[in-house]
Design an enzyme around this catalytic site. Structure first.
Site, PDB file in Angstrom:
ATOM      1  N   GLU A 127       5.170  18.285 -10.684  1.00  0.00           N
ATOM      2  CA  GLU A 127       6.580  18.418 -11.019  1.00  0.00           C
ATOM      3  C   GLU A 127       6.769  18.764 -12.488  1.00  0.00           C
ATOM      4  O   GLU A 127       7.654  19.546 -12.850  1.00  0.00           O
ATOM      5  CB  GLU A 127       7.332  17.127 -10.678  1.00  0.00           C
ATOM      6  CG  GLU A 127       7.438  16.823  -9.203  1.00  0.00           C
ATOM      7  CD  GLU A 127       6.179  16.155  -8.648  1.00  0.00           C
ATOM      8  OE1 GLU A 127       5.225  15.904  -9.434  1.00  0.00           O
ATOM      9  OE2 GLU A 127       6.134  15.900  -7.429  1.00  0.00           O
TER      10      GLU A 127
ATOM     11  N   PRO B 295      -9.721  17.726  -6.919  1.00  0.00           N
ATOM     12  CA  PRO B 295      -8.943  16.602  -6.367  1.00  0.00           C
ATOM     13  C   PRO B 295      -7.608  16.454  -7.095  1.00  0.00           C
ATOM     14  O   PRO B 295      -7.507  16.738  -8.294  1.00  0.00           O
ATOM     15  CB  PRO B 295      -9.837  15.382  -6.619  1.00  0.00           C
ATOM     16  CG  PRO B 295     -11.203  15.952  -6.901  1.00  0.00           C
ATOM     17  CD  PRO B 295     -10.977  17.289  -7.524  1.00  0.00           C
ATOM     18  N   ARG B 296      -6.603  16.017  -6.371  1.00  0.00           N
ATOM     19  CA  ARG B 296      -5.279  15.864  -6.980  1.00  0.00           C
ATOM     20  C   ARG B 296      -5.257  14.749  -8.018  1.00  0.00           C
ATOM     21  O   ARG B 296      -4.632  14.881  -9.068  1.00  0.00           O
ATOM     22  CB  ARG B 296      -4.224  15.571  -5.896  1.00  0.00           C
ATOM     23  CG  ARG B 296      -2.824  15.351  -6.457  1.00  0.00           C
ATOM     24  CD  ARG B 296      -1.793  15.236  -5.359  1.00  0.00           C
ATOM     25  NE  ARG B 296      -0.462  14.972  -5.889  1.00  0.00           N
ATOM     26  CZ  ARG B 296       0.354  15.890  -6.391  1.00  0.00           C
ATOM     27  NH1 ARG B 296      -0.038  17.151  -6.440  1.00  0.00           N
ATOM     28  NH2 ARG B 296       1.549  15.564  -6.837  1.00  0.00           N
TER      29      ARG B 296
ATOM     30  N   MET C 190      -8.602  17.701 -16.749  1.00  0.00           N
ATOM     31  CA  MET C 190      -7.142  17.715 -16.703  1.00  0.00           C
ATOM     32  C   MET C 190      -6.602  18.931 -17.454  1.00  0.00           C
ATOM     33  O   MET C 190      -7.150  19.364 -18.461  1.00  0.00           O
ATOM     34  CB  MET C 190      -6.584  16.431 -17.323  1.00  0.00           C
ATOM     35  CG  MET C 190      -6.927  15.172 -16.535  1.00  0.00           C
ATOM     36  SD  MET C 190      -6.224  15.187 -14.868  1.00  0.00           S
ATOM     37  CE  MET C 190      -4.474  15.297 -15.256  1.00  0.00           C
ATOM     38  N   GLY C 191      -5.513  19.487 -16.919  1.00  0.00           N
ATOM     39  CA  GLY C 191      -4.822  20.570 -17.603  1.00  0.00           C
ATOM     40  C   GLY C 191      -5.437  21.941 -17.432  1.00  0.00           C
ATOM     41  O   GLY C 191      -5.045  22.876 -18.138  1.00  0.00           O
ATOM     42  N   GLU C 192      -6.397  22.087 -16.500  1.00  0.00           N
ATOM     43  CA  GLU C 192      -7.075  23.381 -16.353  1.00  0.00           C
ATOM     44  C   GLU C 192      -6.879  23.989 -14.968  1.00  0.00           C
ATOM     45  O   GLU C 192      -7.562  24.950 -14.628  1.00  0.00           O
ATOM     46  CB  GLU C 192      -8.565  23.222 -16.628  1.00  0.00           C
ATOM     47  CG  GLU C 192      -8.901  22.901 -18.064  1.00  0.00           C
ATOM     48  CD  GLU C 192     -10.383  23.055 -18.356  1.00  0.00           C
ATOM     49  OE1 GLU C 192     -10.711  23.730 -19.349  1.00  0.00           O
ATOM     50  OE2 GLU C 192     -11.205  22.511 -17.590  1.00  0.00           O
TER      51      GLU C 192
END
Length: 328
Positions: A64, A271-272, A310-312
């Site tokens: 989101e 993975p989420r 994270m962030g990629e």
């Protein structure tokens, strides 16, 4: 009257459930310690100082937040004089807010939907507008913000048929919530029709499409993705992104079938939730699938490349030829 009674029962139930939620957060902290931090923010206690007023944007988690990012950047550009508050519910969402926006916004966790916590939060921030991503219909939060004169907008609002049927069980409460919303920017006409059927004012509805398609992909990321792709050993690379528990085994089995026709095909598995990174690596090991991990800076030269950073995610999408999104 019925709506008020429902609200009271909901609030009483929530007070009883909160201790269980704290236990859940503590339990998740075994793998992701950040879940055990900043609990006072969830009760809106001892919040950092902020210039009151401005705009409040609530994004539940990472997906989101990234969908709302173009809107956030536009607001920062057009209203630099206003405080922009961005709240999330998860540590991963919080991490991305800080990484992408730093101190350009005021960031804390959204409070639990308890009347006293919501009141403390609103007293502290005093937003003039509240923008909520998708369908976070928190009764006490929305009612209290409306009573204080804040304009409330549901952005990128969606409502599946299944969810709509669930809201029908508390139809009076749902109608009361939706009537407090000034604008519902629905993704599709079907979503709009469901909101209206649940009691939303038709004049508040706008069908705006999915704003996730408005995300601006920087050219530098595309070029970086091309360079990373050169390190793969296959002409076919596909990605399974934001996978949930139970999906990884199915994805790996599908990858086995793909490799029967394309022996060098490679899978990027993301993975989420970050607390599942090690779990997914263990699944690959147990299924005797060769894999490498991005977090360990290992080369993407195995059957599976685990995107455990994270962030990629957008970068990894740029590498792939085909994409599957978990939970879809």
């Amino acid at each position: 009257m019925k709506s008020a009674v429902t609200r009271i029962l909901y609030t009483l139930a929530l007070y009883l459930v909160i201790p269980l939620e704290l236990i859940r957060l503590y339990w998740r902290g075994r793998v992701s310690p950040d879940y055990r931090l900043r609990w006072s923010e969830r009760f809106a206690i001892n919040l950092p100082e902020v210039q009151k007023g401005g705009i409040w944007i609530h994004t539940a988690s990472v997906g989101e937040f990234f969908a709302a990012l173009p809107v956030i950047h536009a607001l920062l550009e057009k209203h630099p004089e206003n405080t922009l508050t961005v709240t999330t519910m998860t540590p991963t969402g919080s991490e991305q807010v800080r990484a992408e926006l730093g101190d350009r916004v005021y960031h804390i966790y959204v409070p639990f939907d308890l009347p006293d916590a919501v009141a403390r939060f609103l007293n502290h921030v005093q937003p003039q507008k509240l923008l909520i991503m998708e369908t976070e219909l928190w009764p006490n939060l929305i009612s209290s913000a409306n009573n204080r004169g804040a304009e409330i907008i549901l952005m990128n609002a969606r409502l599946s048929d299944r969810s709509a049927k669930g809201y029908q069980y508390v139809s009076s409460q749902t109608r009361s919530i939706l009537r407090n919303v000034s604008i519902i920017a629905a993704q599709h006409q079907d979503d709009a029709d469901r909101f209206i059927a649940l009691g939303a004012n038709p004049s508040s509805i706008r069908v705006t499409g999915n704003i996730k398609y408005d995300l601006n992909i920087q050219q530098g990321m595309v070029e970086t993705g091309k360079k990373l792709r050169e390190k793969f050993n296959s002409e076919l690379v596909w990605i399974a992104a934001s996978t949930h528990r139970g999906e990884d085994e199915q994805v790996i089995e599908a990858h086995r079938l793909v490799r029967e026709q394309y022996p060098t095909a490679q899978l990027i598995l993301v993975p989420r939730h970050p607390e599942r990174f090690n779990e997914v690596a263990a699944i690959c090991k147990n299924l005797k699938v060769s894999f490498s991990r991005r977090s360990l800076e290992q080369a993407p030269d195995q059957a599976v490349y685990i995107g455990d950073t994270m962030g990629e995610l957008l970068l990894l999408f740029a590498v792939a030829d085909i994409a599957f999104v978990g939970g879809s």
